[in-house]
Design a protein around this motif. Structure first.
Motif, PDB file in Angstrom:
ATOM      1  N   LEU A   1      48.653  75.289  55.123  1.00  0.00           N
ATOM      2  CA  LEU A   1      49.010  76.045  53.930  1.00  0.00           C
ATOM      3  C   LEU A   1      49.558  77.394  54.381  1.00  0.00           C
ATOM      4  N   GLN A   2      50.858  77.561  54.260  1.00  0.00           N
ATOM      5  CA  GLN A   2      51.495  78.833  54.589  1.00  0.00           C
ATOM      6  C   GLN A   2      51.469  79.699  53.345  1.00  0.00           C
ATOM      7  N   MET A   3      50.801  80.841  53.448  1.00  0.00           N
ATOM      8  CA  MET A   3      50.649  81.727  52.308  1.00  0.00           C
ATOM      9  C   MET A   3      51.414  83.021  52.572  1.00  0.00           C
ATOM     10  N   THR A   4      52.316  83.381  51.689  1.00  0.00           N
ATOM     11  CA  THR A   4      53.081  84.604  51.812  1.00  0.00           C
ATOM     12  C   THR A   4      52.925  85.439  50.546  1.00  0.00           C
ATOM     13  N   SER A   5      53.382  86.687  50.632  1.00  0.00           N
ATOM     14  CA  SER A   5      53.295  87.610  49.488  1.00  0.00           C
ATOM     15  C   SER A   5      51.897  87.583  48.874  1.00  0.00           C
ATOM     16  N   LEU A   6      50.901  87.671  49.725  1.00  0.00           N
ATOM     17  CA  LEU A   6      49.517  87.549  49.261  1.00  0.00           C
ATOM     18  C   LEU A   6      49.123  88.715  48.370  1.00  0.00           C
ATOM     19  N   LYS A   7      48.304  88.393  47.385  1.00  0.00           N
ATOM     20  CA  LYS A   7      47.834  89.366  46.408  1.00  0.00           C
ATOM     21  C   LYS A   7      46.304  89.453  46.483  1.00  0.00           C
TER      22      LYS A   7
ATOM     23  N   ASP B   1      36.793  61.014  48.836  1.00  0.00           N
ATOM     24  CA  ASP B   1      37.245  62.392  49.019  1.00  0.00           C
ATOM     25  C   ASP B   1      36.292  63.102  49.976  1.00  0.00           C
ATOM     26  N   TYR B   2      36.875  63.891  50.864  1.00  0.00           N
ATOM     27  CA  TYR B   2      36.099  64.667  51.818  1.00  0.00           C
ATOM     28  C   TYR B   2      36.530  66.126  51.736  1.00  0.00           C
ATOM     29  N   TRP B   3      35.558  67.001  51.976  1.00  0.00           N
ATOM     30  CA  TRP B   3      35.813  68.440  51.902  1.00  0.00           C
ATOM     31  C   TRP B   3      35.500  69.116  53.230  1.00  0.00           C
ATOM     32  N   GLY B   4      36.263  70.161  53.524  1.00  0.00           N
ATOM     33  CA  GLY B   4      35.950  71.009  54.656  1.00  0.00           C
ATOM     34  C   GLY B   4      34.885  72.026  54.277  1.00  0.00           C
ATOM     35  N   GLN B   5      34.501  72.824  55.257  1.00  0.00           N
ATOM     36  CA  GLN B   5      33.416  73.774  55.059  1.00  0.00           C
ATOM     37  C   GLN B   5      33.890  75.067  54.395  1.00  0.00           C
ATOM     38  N   GLY B   6      35.194  75.282  54.346  1.00  0.00           N
ATOM     39  CA  GLY B   6      35.744  76.475  53.712  1.00  0.00           C
ATOM     40  C   GLY B   6      36.075  77.563  54.712  1.00  0.00           C
ATOM     41  N   THR B   7      37.109  78.322  54.414  1.00  0.00           N
ATOM     42  CA  THR B   7      37.495  79.456  55.242  1.00  0.00           C
ATOM     43  C   THR B   7      37.822  80.635  54.320  1.00  0.00           C
ATOM     44  N   GLN B   8      37.321  81.805  54.678  1.00  0.00           N
ATOM     45  CA  GLN B   8      37.471  82.986  53.816  1.00  0.00           C
ATOM     46  C   GLN B   8      38.846  83.612  54.000  1.00  0.00           C
ATOM     47  N   VAL B   9      39.489  83.892  52.878  1.00  0.00           N
ATOM     48  CA  VAL B   9      40.736  84.656  52.863  1.00  0.00           C
ATOM     49  C   VAL B   9      40.483  85.905  52.019  1.00  0.00           C
ATOM     50  N   THR B  10      40.695  87.063  52.614  1.00  0.00           N
ATOM     51  CA  THR B  10      40.500  88.324  51.913  1.00  0.00           C
ATOM     52  C   THR B  10      41.800  89.118  51.959  1.00  0.00           C
ATOM     53  N   VAL B  11      42.293  89.480  50.779  1.00  0.00           N
ATOM     54  CA  VAL B  11      43.530  90.260  50.677  1.00  0.00           C
ATOM     55  C   VAL B  11      43.153  91.644  50.157  1.00  0.00           C
ATOM     56  N   SER B  12      43.259  92.623  51.034  1.00  0.00           N
ATOM     57  CA  SER B  12      42.807  93.972  50.678  1.00  0.00           C
ATOM     58  C   SER B  12      43.480  94.994  51.569  1.00  0.00           C
TER      59      SER B  12
ATOM     60  N   VAL C   1      50.530  80.071  42.505  1.00  0.00           N
ATOM     61  CA  VAL C   1      50.960  80.195  43.903  1.00  0.00           C
ATOM     62  C   VAL C   1      52.370  79.671  44.140  1.00  0.00           C
ATOM     63  N   LYS C   2      52.999  79.101  43.126  1.00  0.00           N
ATOM     64  CA  LYS C   2      54.354  78.566  43.288  1.00  0.00           C
ATOM     65  C   LYS C   2      55.302  79.649  43.774  1.00  0.00           C
ATOM     66  N   GLY C   3      56.108  79.295  44.764  1.00  0.00           N
ATOM     67  CA  GLY C   3      57.071  80.241  45.314  1.00  0.00           C
ATOM     68  C   GLY C   3      56.496  81.137  46.388  1.00  0.00           C
ATOM     69  N   ARG C   4      55.182  81.142  46.549  1.00  0.00           N
ATOM     70  CA  ARG C   4      54.550  81.982  47.577  1.00  0.00           C
ATOM     71  C   ARG C   4      53.844  81.147  48.651  1.00  0.00           C
TER      72      ARG C   4
ATOM     73  N   GLY D   1      50.734  91.605  50.255  1.00  0.00           N
ATOM     74  CA  GLY D   1      52.097  91.377  50.702  1.00  0.00           C
ATOM     75  C   GLY D   1      52.190  90.664  52.033  1.00  0.00           C
ATOM     76  N   GLY D   2      51.072  90.501  52.698  1.00  0.00           N
ATOM     77  CA  GLY D   2      51.057  89.855  53.999  1.00  0.00           C
ATOM     78  C   GLY D   2      51.020  88.340  53.913  1.00  0.00           C
ATOM     79  N   SER D   3      50.904  87.716  55.084  1.00  0.00           N
ATOM     80  CA  SER D   3      50.934  86.255  55.187  1.00  0.00           C
ATOM     81  C   SER D   3      49.777  85.753  56.023  1.00  0.00           C
ATOM     82  N   LEU D   4      49.369  84.528  55.731  1.00  0.00           N
ATOM     83  CA  LEU D   4      48.377  83.812  56.517  1.00  0.00           C
ATOM     84  C   LEU D   4      48.737  82.334  56.506  1.00  0.00           C
ATOM     85  N   ARG D   5      48.319  81.641  57.555  1.00  0.00           N
ATOM     86  CA  ARG D   5      48.527  80.195  57.621  1.00  0.00           C
ATOM     87  C   ARG D   5      47.185  79.519  57.853  1.00  0.00           C
ATOM     88  N   LEU D   6      46.825  78.652  56.915  1.00  0.00           N
ATOM     89  CA  LEU D   6      45.597  77.877  57.047  1.00  0.00           C
ATOM     90  C   LEU D   6      45.924  76.484  57.576  1.00  0.00           C
TER      91      LEU D   6
END
Length: 120
Positions: free
Chosen positions: A80-86, A108-119, A63-66, A15-20
């Protein structure tokens, strides 16, 4: 040489939020599209959201709407604003940029990645 650097991941309760954020730097002439993908353990990398140079956005149905993707063209940055996380949003999130370098190459270029944990 082009680099993508992501930030903003972490641990959040359901239910929380994060911004990447993701910033592209280096030998860049123009950034075309920027977007986010994610990969959960044991799963394939999947599309999350993308935004083109004109500001048009596209989202995965899951992820539509969230989630909301936005970009700052002056800074070659995408957010990337993430809300109502599951819990099922838990994954490593990767930034991707399709851009034209100063040597006129489109890649195309890629970033190294960032961990998102919803718990809880």
């Amino acid at each position: 040489q082009v680099q993508l650097v992501e930030s903003g991941g972490g641990l959040v309760q359901p239910g929380g939020s994060l911004r990447l954020s993701c910033a592209a730097s280096g030998s860049i002439f123009r950034v075309n599209a920027m977007g986010w993908y994610r990969q959960a353990p044991g799963e394939e990398r999947e599309f999350v959201a993308t935004i083109d140079s004109g500001g048009s956005t596209y989202y995965a149905d899951s992820v539509k709407g969230r989630f909301t993707i936005s970009r700052d063209n002056a800074r070659n940055t995408v957010h990337l604003q993430m809300t109502s996380l599951k819990p099922e949003d838990t994954a490593v999130y990767y930034c991707k940029a399709r851009l034209t370098s100063r040597t006129w190459q489109l890649n195309d270029y890629w970033g190294q990645g960032t961990q998102v944990t919803v718990s809880s």
